[in-house]
Design an enzyme around this catalytic site. Structure first.
Site, PDB file in Angstrom:
ATOM      1  CB  SER A  35      -0.942  -0.008   1.205  1.00  0.00           C
ATOM      2  OG  SER A  35      -0.202  -0.117   2.407  1.00  0.00           O
ATOM      3  N   GLY A  90       8.171  -0.455   0.315  1.00  0.00           N
ATOM      4  CA  GLY A  90       7.742  -0.397   1.708  1.00  0.00           C
ATOM      5  C   GLY A  90       8.458  -1.460   2.523  1.00  0.00           C
ATOM      6  CD  GLU A 111       8.404  -6.648  -1.871  1.00  0.00           C
ATOM      7  OE1 GLU A 111       7.411  -5.917  -1.931  1.00  0.00           O
ATOM      8  OE2 GLU A 111       8.676  -7.316  -0.870  1.00  0.00           O
TER       9      GLU A 111
HETATM   10  C1  5RP Z   1       5.303  -6.721   0.145  1.00  0.00           C
HETATM   11  C2  5RP Z   1       6.063  -5.976   1.168  1.00  0.00           C
HETATM   12  C3  5RP Z   1       5.542  -4.629   1.559  1.00  0.00           C
HETATM   13  O1  5RP Z   1       6.498  -3.678   1.272  1.00  0.00           O
HETATM   14  C4  5RP Z   1       5.257  -4.624   3.025  1.00  0.00           C
HETATM   15  O2  5RP Z   1       4.351  -5.694   3.277  1.00  0.00           O
HETATM   16  C5  5RP Z   1       4.647  -3.295   3.465  1.00  0.00           C
HETATM   17  O3  5RP Z   1       3.382  -3.147   2.892  1.00  0.00           O
HETATM   18  P1  5RP Z   1       2.476  -1.882   3.223  1.00  0.00           P
HETATM   19  O4  5RP Z   1       3.138  -0.698   2.631  1.00  0.00           O
HETATM   20  O5  5RP Z   1       1.142  -2.214   2.556  1.00  0.00           O
HETATM   21  O6  5RP Z   1       2.345  -1.802   4.729  1.00  0.00           O
HETATM   22  O7  5RP Z   1       7.084  -6.380   1.664  1.00  0.00           O
HETATM   23  O8  5RP Z   1       5.835  -8.011  -0.048  1.00  0.00           O
END
Ligand code: 5RP
Length: 262
Positions: A35, A90, A111
């Site tokens: 997000s 994120g 990622e």
């Molecule tokens: C996805 C991730 C995201 O960066 C992590 O879960 C953070 O997500 P958000 O910004 O929705 O809190 O690692 O695999």
């Protein structure tokens, strides 16, 4: 405008808005998932459409690829890009050394590959993700479907000799079915409570047959941009040892901000 953004969304928005300042014309940019990263992709899309910014984006998930194309960012594969100038993503947790837990959104494998293939990784986050010790957030590990229960048992057994508090591993579900990653794998979430030695754990986890990658990002993140609901933004650079504070205004006429509210 159809409503008020929550303080947490304002925090994510200002972190994203500040982080895109690191992106320059002509750069190849890794686009994170989640997000917070979605705000960043929208901010970059606005810069492409309205300011003529020319970038090539390498998304870390099919979700992000779709959003990036929707907002006008040229999408290429990592193999086409080969190396990236910067990745913005994120995180689920970060500590004082800017080590991370990632993978809450299930995209940790791509990622980690994308962040590692970048000159700089910038993490955008709100204050709720900052911890003294990693491990409260369950650590995701990506495992291949073949023999995943055996891999799970091997991981739990291996954890006995690691500096962690808990050892339970749970298969991540999507409704009634195991969650399937973009690479066709499953995710085990490790409920560790506290991780004493993230570097060691990361190395040992990746030795277990069937484990493809784990969500510990050790010595990968260079900068954390921390947003607050009142518009304050803190930029911590681990290499420079600097902390910079800014404040971003929420402008009613800001197209992106109002678009997001509709
Ligand atoms: C996805 C991730 C995201 O960066 C992590 O879960 C953070 O997500 P958000 O910004 O929705 O809190 O690692 O695999």
């Amino acid at each position: 405008m159809s409503g008020e953004l929550s303080p947490i969304d304002k925090a994510k928005y200002v972190a994203a808005k500040r982080a895109v300042d690191f992106v320059e014309d002509g750069m190849r940019v890794g686009l994170g998932t989640g997000s917070t990263a979605a705000w960043m992709v929208r901010c970059l899309g606005e810069m492409v459409r309205e300011d003529g910014l020319r970038i090539k984006g390498v998304p870390t998930s099919t979700r992000t690829a779709e959003l990036a194309r929707d907002v006008g960012i040229e999408v290429i594969s990592l193999d086409e890009a080969k190396w990236l100038d910067v990745t913005i993503d994120g995180a689920d947790e970060f500590d004082g050394d800017l080590n991370l837990i990632k993978g809450g959104g299930g995209a940790l494998l791509q990622e980690k590959i994308v962040a590692t293939a970048s000159d700089q990784m910038i993490v955008i986050t709100d204050a709720s993700k900052e911890v003294e010790h990693l491990g409260s957030f369950p650590l995701p590990i990506e495992v291949i479907p073949f023999g995943w229960q055996t891999s799970k048992s091997l991981v739990e057994e291996m954890l006995i000799s690691m500096d962690v508090l808990g050892r339970d591993a749970t298969l991540r579900m999507n409704g009634d079915h195991p969650y399937v990653t973009d690479e066709g794998n499953h995710i085990l979430d490790l409920h560790l409570g506290r991780i004493g030695n993230a570097r060691q754990l990361s190395l040992v986890l990746n030795q277990v047959p069937g484990v493809v990658e784990n969500g510990l990002f050790v010595d990968i993140c260079d900068v954390v941009v921390l947003g607050y609901g009142d518009g304050r933004v803190e930029t911590r650079d681990i290499n420079e040892g600097t902390v910079q504070e800014d404040r971003l205004d929420f402008v009613e006429s800001d197209n992106l901000f109002t678009d997001m509210m509709d």
